[in-house]
Motif scaffolding. Structure first.
Motif, PDB file in Angstrom:
ATOM      1  N   PRO A  27      29.072  44.508  41.201  1.00 43.37           N
ATOM      2  CA  PRO A  27      29.712  44.650  42.752  1.00 43.37           C
ATOM      3  C   PRO A  27      29.280  43.313  43.903  1.00 43.37           C
ATOM      4  CG  PRO A  27      28.188  46.381  41.757  1.00 43.37           C
ATOM      5  CD  PRO A  27      28.432  45.309  40.374  1.00 43.37           C
ATOM      6  N   ILE A  28      28.143  43.105  43.395  1.00 43.34           N
ATOM      7  CA  ILE A  28      28.049  41.407  44.194  1.00 43.34           C
ATOM      8  C   ILE A  28      28.718  40.396  44.347  1.00 43.34           C
ATOM      9  CG2 ILE A  28      26.117  39.593  44.368  1.00 43.34           C
ATOM     10  CD1 ILE A  28      24.453  42.251  42.946  1.00 43.34           C
ATOM     11  N   ALA A  29      29.235  39.796  43.182  1.00 48.73           N
ATOM     12  CA  ALA A  29      30.758  39.414  42.666  1.00 48.73           C
ATOM     13  C   ALA A  29      32.184  39.939  43.806  1.00 48.73           C
ATOM     14  CB  ALA A  29      31.201  39.453  41.652  1.00 48.73           C
ATOM     15  N   GLU A  30      32.259  41.411  43.807  1.00 48.86           N
ATOM     16  CA  GLU A  30      33.310  42.119  44.674  1.00 48.86           C
ATOM     17  C   GLU A  30      32.913  41.643  45.525  1.00 48.86           C
ATOM     18  OE1 GLU A  30      34.057  46.283  42.881  1.00 48.86           O
ATOM     19  OE2 GLU A  30      34.281  45.459  41.354  1.00 48.86           O
ATOM     20  N   ASP A  31      31.491  42.055  46.538  1.00 48.99           N
ATOM     21  CA  ASP A  31      31.899  41.818  47.451  1.00 48.99           C
ATOM     22  C   ASP A  31      31.636  40.523  48.603  1.00 48.99           C
ATOM     23  OD1 ASP A  31      30.893  44.301  47.900  1.00 48.99           O
ATOM     24  OD2 ASP A  31      28.308  43.528  48.410  1.00 48.99           O
ATOM     25  N   LYS A  32      32.185  39.497  48.017  1.00 43.55           N
ATOM     26  CA  LYS A  32      32.109  38.182  47.472  1.00 43.55           C
ATOM     27  C   LYS A  32      33.832  37.846  47.349  1.00 43.55           C
ATOM     28  CE  LYS A  32      29.191  33.763  47.953  1.00 43.55           C
ATOM     29  NZ  LYS A  32      28.989  32.488  47.444  1.00 43.55           N
ATOM     30  N   GLY A  33      34.464  38.797  47.415  1.00 45.21           N
ATOM     31  CA  GLY A  33      36.258  38.133  46.840  1.00 45.21           C
ATOM     32  C   GLY A  33      35.818  37.538  45.406  1.00 45.21           C
ATOM     33  N   GLN A  34      34.921  38.035  44.610  1.00 51.04           N
ATOM     34  CA  GLN A  34      35.006  37.015  43.448  1.00 51.04           C
ATOM     35  C   GLN A  34      35.197  37.892  41.963  1.00 51.04           C
ATOM     36  OE1 GLN A  34      30.276  35.703  43.772  1.00 51.04           O
ATOM     37  NE2 GLN A  34      31.312  33.614  44.401  1.00 51.04           N
ATOM     38  N   LYS A  35      35.089  36.750  40.937  1.00 51.85           N
ATOM     39  CA  LYS A  35      35.621  38.072  40.103  1.00 51.85           C
ATOM     40  C   LYS A  35      34.687  37.487  38.779  1.00 51.85           C
ATOM     41  CE  LYS A  35      40.189  38.313  39.826  1.00 51.85           C
ATOM     42  NZ  LYS A  35      41.592  37.745  40.113  1.00 51.85           N
ATOM     43  N   ILE A  36      34.601  38.204  37.863  1.00 47.71           N
ATOM     44  CA  ILE A  36      33.879  37.934  36.583  1.00 47.71           C
ATOM     45  C   ILE A  36      34.723  38.324  35.545  1.00 47.71           C
ATOM     46  CG2 ILE A  36      31.116  37.782  35.247  1.00 47.71           C
ATOM     47  CD1 ILE A  36      30.455  39.275  37.527  1.00 47.71           C
ATOM     48  N   VAL A  37      35.216  36.810  34.840  1.00 48.46           N
ATOM     49  CA  VAL A  37      36.264  37.617  33.662  1.00 48.46           C
ATOM     50  C   VAL A  37      35.170  36.372  31.865  1.00 48.46           C
ATOM     51  CG1 VAL A  37      37.957  36.238  32.853  1.00 48.46           C
ATOM     52  CG2 VAL A  37      37.601  36.582  35.115  1.00 48.46           C
ATOM     53  N   LEU A  38      34.891  37.462  31.382  1.00 49.52           N
ATOM     54  CA  LEU A  38      35.287  37.668  29.971  1.00 49.52           C
ATOM     55  C   LEU A  38      35.995  36.791  29.205  1.00 49.52           C
ATOM     56  CD1 LEU A  38      33.463  40.227  29.174  1.00 49.52           C
ATOM     57  CD2 LEU A  38      32.581  38.397  29.173  1.00 49.52           C
ATOM     58  N   GLN A  39      35.850  35.200  28.499  1.00 51.32           N
ATOM     59  CA  GLN A  39      37.222  34.279  27.707  1.00 51.32           C
ATOM     60  C   GLN A  39      37.420  35.867  27.399  1.00 51.32           C
ATOM     61  OE1 GLN A  39      37.849  32.318  29.561  1.00 51.32           O
ATOM     62  NE2 GLN A  39      38.054  30.311  28.058  1.00 51.32           N
ATOM     63  N   ASP A  40      37.099  36.164  26.204  1.00 52.01           N
ATOM     64  CA  ASP A  40      37.402  36.845  25.409  1.00 52.01           C
ATOM     65  C   ASP A  40      36.749  37.836  25.299  1.00 52.01           C
ATOM     66  OD1 ASP A  40      39.686  34.871  23.938  1.00 52.01           O
ATOM     67  OD2 ASP A  40      37.613  33.743  23.497  1.00 52.01           O
ATOM     68  N   LYS A  41      37.105  38.708  24.478  1.00 50.39           N
ATOM     69  CA  LYS A  41      36.212  40.724  23.978  1.00 50.39           C
ATOM     70  C   LYS A  41      35.534  39.950  23.260  1.00 50.39           C
ATOM     71  CE  LYS A  41      37.401  44.882  22.544  1.00 50.39           C
ATOM     72  NZ  LYS A  41      36.378  44.538  22.237  1.00 50.39           N
ATOM     73  N   LEU A  42      34.189  40.924  24.014  1.00 49.74           N
ATOM     74  CA  LEU A  42      32.857  40.303  23.792  1.00 49.74           C
ATOM     75  C   LEU A  42      32.995  40.226  22.095  1.00 49.74           C
ATOM     76  CD1 LEU A  42      30.502  40.904  26.585  1.00 49.74           C
ATOM     77  CD2 LEU A  42      31.214  38.517  25.221  1.00 49.74           C
ATOM     78  N   LYS A  43      33.039  39.185  20.983  1.00 49.54           N
ATOM     79  CA  LYS A  43      32.381  39.684  19.694  1.00 49.54           C
ATOM     80  C   LYS A  43      31.211  40.363  19.615  1.00 49.54           C
ATOM     81  CE  LYS A  43      35.395  35.979  19.829  1.00 49.54           C
ATOM     82  NZ  LYS A  43      35.116  35.165  21.017  1.00 49.54           N
ATOM     83  N   ASP A  44      30.343  40.651  18.464  1.00 49.05           N
ATOM     84  CA  ASP A  44      29.122  41.184  18.688  1.00 49.05           C
ATOM     85  C   ASP A  44      28.688  39.944  17.801  1.00 49.05           C
ATOM     86  OD1 ASP A  44      27.069  42.640  19.124  1.00 49.05           O
ATOM     87  OD2 ASP A  44      26.862  43.386  17.339  1.00 49.05           O
ATOM     88  N   LEU A  45      27.809  39.220  18.375  1.00 46.47           N
ATOM     89  CA  LEU A  45      26.619  38.059  18.912  1.00 46.47           C
ATOM     90  C   LEU A  45      24.972  39.176  18.715  1.00 46.47           C
ATOM     91  CD1 LEU A  45      28.802  35.224  19.467  1.00 46.47           C
ATOM     92  CD2 LEU A  45      27.918  36.135  17.573  1.00 46.47           C
TER      93      LEU A  45
END
Lengths: 224, 456
Positions: B327-345
């Motif tokens: 939500p904080i990112a959205e308020d600043k118009g930012q996007k948080i992107v995961l490069q790939d689908k997360l593998k379970d590490l």
């Protein structure tokens, strides 16, 4: 409601005692561990506020002795030792919550309420209601005035926690711990942002507000 | 910039091996030099011996000539050639024109000049021979040539060389075995010192280097190192002790201050008084956050490496962090992107500390990344564990300042107007250190923080 405060610093003990009195408690205050153990074992309290470092007998051993004699009164441990390790020690010794000094009195009172609520037996309820806001605990759906509200999983969790403690003040720290399992304060005030999202969904289109900001303390959901 | 804990690497050419090798080469060189010296001296000695024999013989025969004339000389030569082995000794008596009078060779050899003196003749044919000749004149009319085969002596020299070579091989193999044993034991002891030091670097300050009973130089060194470690441990304990005292002595008065301010809050009317009290409370809160962060950094930096870490899922932690910051990112118009689908590490660690670590990095990325930009998170397995890369599109940190931002309270000039206490990355570094992980900061079309945590 009766509260026992075991704290060697008179001034801190006074603050806590006064704040709890204002919140409707009858309080007893002792300043050393041995005396505290005696009182806790022989009187009937709803909550015990226990300082970790005490003259006479140290806080954690008071706690262990109490638990080994089957005194199950909820205990909130106060400590000047703030590390994760210490927190875990405190909780392992039988503490129900752990607060690091210096703490805010409002936070302490809020935590006491959360603790008391937690130790009450749950009635197997399937829904929670605050005014015209309802959540169904089985289908995990929220409705206000019959209108369904679309919530993300964490928003639902946040709302559920607030509604379980309806009428009580919940602090940002409590929400971080209970909803996100974050046992530290992030640099940015993330809770306020989440709360404003939730408000947008719950209160925005309705004439009365259910979520209230309590200045200097936190939030409270209640029907005015 | 990169923080890396020392890894135990075995050098390709270890000290002990180098020692054994140089010892071996010196041994070989001296043996050869000694062999050279011995053969040189013996050769010289044998040559002299041959010369003396020829000289003596010629003098004997000259004496015989003076006393008994040529007749007696001839008689003597005849007797000697019959008695002695004619293959190794040559006698030739000639007249003034070098015609044979008596002797065991038919004529004056071509290779030998017809003047009195010494000559050496080598014949490299299938039966190699080597002779040394001495020609002398007996009176005016006679010449005498005496020769001795020196090939026997050469053979002796070869034998001496062979004996030396045998001795060399024998002692060299002995030397190699001794070298290997030396190498092994030296390596074992040095590795032990190295391992102990690495463990101490990881925070196990009570570890000491084992000292054997031999009290050799390595033991003396180990002993000195141990004394040094005792001293360091005492100092570290001092720091910890002071930290604990500060924590305890300051926390109670701060709690009172906070309490007093809170009591004032309902008394202060709305307006400027209330604002001041609220501001004071939030100042105290900010002070406490800084104070707590400072204490935990010191604790982590001087603390022992935790050994009872639990397995935690990095992918879950990252998902939680994204969830809380989205939500904080959205308020600043930012996007948080995961490069790939997360593998379970899964890594071994302290959940609260690693969560705080990601939270601080993500917090920074959102704070310093411009509005409407993207923050990319990538989680991947690495050689030693799991690697998390958090990238923002901000202006980054000047290279020269990258190591400084890990210091307590350091803030990059351009960001001083933004909220923050300059402890965020210090805590990140301390948490990674205690997990024996790696931290890498890099300017890469923005700013990138790379965290590697060991899986075991």
């Amino acid at each position: 409601m009766r509260a026992l405060i075991i704290e060697d610093d008179h001034e801190v003990a006074d603050f806590v005692s006064q704040a709890l009195k204002e919140a409707g408690f009858i309080t007893d205050t002792v300043h050393d561990g041995r005396e505290g153990l005696y009182m806790a074992a022989n009187e009937d309290y709803d909550i015990i506020i226990l300082d970790r470092m005490l003259p006479g007998k140290d806080g954690l051993s008071v706690l262990k002795t109490l638990r080994s004699t089957d005194v199950m009164t909820p205990v909130l441990v106060l400590s000047a030792l703030g590390e994760v390790r210490h927190r875990i020690d405190g909780l392992r010794s039988g503490g129900d919550d752990y607060m690091v000094k210096p703490f805010s009195i409002a936070e302490l009172v809020a935590r006491v309420h959360v603790l008391l609520k937690r130790t009450l037996p749950t009635g197997g309820e399937t829904e929670l209601v605050v005014g015209e806001l309802k959540i169904d605990l089985l289908s995990r759906k929220a409705t206000r005035a019959g209108k369904e509200i679309d919530l993300k999983p964490k928003e639902y969790k946040l709302l559920e926690f607030m509604m379980r403690h309806a009428g009580q003040v919940v602090t940002r720290t409590i929400l971080l711990e209970q909803v996100w399992d974050y046992n530290f304060a992030p640099q940015t005030n993330v809770i306020d942002v989440h709360m404003s999202r939730l408000r947008n969904k719950i209160d925005k289109d309705f004439p009365t507000e259910l979520i209230h900001t309590i200045r200097g303390a936190g939030y409270c959901i209640r029907e005015d | 910039m990169k923080i890396k804990l020392p890894q135990l690497t075995i050098p390709r050419l270890s000290l002990a091996l180098k020692f054994a090798l140089s010892f071996g080469s010196i041994f070989i060189i001296t043996t050869f030099a000694f062999e050279g010296f011995v053969s040189e001296t013996s050769e010289h000695f044998m040559e002299k011996e041959i010369d003396t024999r020829l000289q003596t013989k010629s003098e004997d025969l000259s004496d015989v000539y003076e006393l008994g004339g040529i007749q007696l000389v001839q008689e003597l030569i005849k007797r000697r050639t019959e008695q002695e082995n004619s293959n190794t000794k040559i006698y030739l008596l000639t007249d003034a024109n070098y015609n044979k009078l008596s002797g065991n060779i038919s004529s004056w050899p071509e290779e030998v000049p017809k003047t009195p003196g010494w000559t050496e003749v080598e014949d490299e044919s299938d039966t190699p021979v080597e002779f040394k000749f001495l020609s002398v004149s007996l009176g005016e009319q006679y010449h005498l040539l005496l020769g001795l085969d020196t090939f026997k002596e050469e053979e002796l020299e070869d034998q001496v060389f062979l004996v030396f070579l045998g001795a060399l091989l024998l002692s060299l193999s002995g030397g190699i075995i001794a070298g290997i044993i030396l190498h092994k034991s030296l390596k074992k002891r040095l590795t032990l010192i190295n391992t102990t030091c690495s463990e101490i670097m990881l925070g196990r300050f009570s570890k000491r280097i084992p000292v054997s009973k031999t009290s050799d130089e390595i033991d003396v060194m180990a002993h000195t190192l141990n004394s040094m470690l005792d001293r360091i441990e005492t100092l570290m304990d001092g720091i910890r002790h002071v930290t604990d005292n500060i924590a305890h002595d300051l926390r109670t008065p701060l709690t009172r201050l906070h309490g007093r301010l809170e009591r004032l809050l309902p008394l202060a009317e709305n307006g400027s008084n209330r604002k001041h009290v609220e501001a004071a409370i939030s100042e105290v809160d900010q002070l406490l956050i800084t104070f707590a962060a400072l204490l935990s950094i010191t604790r982590l930096e001087t603390g022992e490496l935790e050994t009872n870490f639990k397995a935690i899922s990095l992918s879950d932690l990252i998902e939680d962090a994204i969830d809380i910051y989205e939500p904080i990112a959205e308020d600043k118009g930012q996007k948080i992107v995961l490069q790939d689908k997360l593998k379970d590490l899964t890594v071994l660690g302290d959940r609260d500390l690693i969560t705080q670590c990601f939270s601080n990095v993500l917090d920074n990325a959102l704070k310093y990344g411009p509005a409407d930009s993207t923050i990319t998170i990538d989680l991947s397995p690495s050689e030693t564990g799991a690697k998390v890369v958090i990238h923002d599109e901000g202006s980054g940190i000047p290279e020269a300042e990258q190591s400084k931002v890990l210091e307590r309270f350091y803030r990059v000039e351009s960001s001083r107007n933004l909220p923050g206490n300059g402890l965020g990355l210090s805590l990140v570094a301390a948490v990674i250190r205690i997990h024996n992980g790696q931290l890498k900061l890099e300017n890469n079309n923005g700013f990138q923080v790379e965290i590697t945590l060991p899986t075991k």
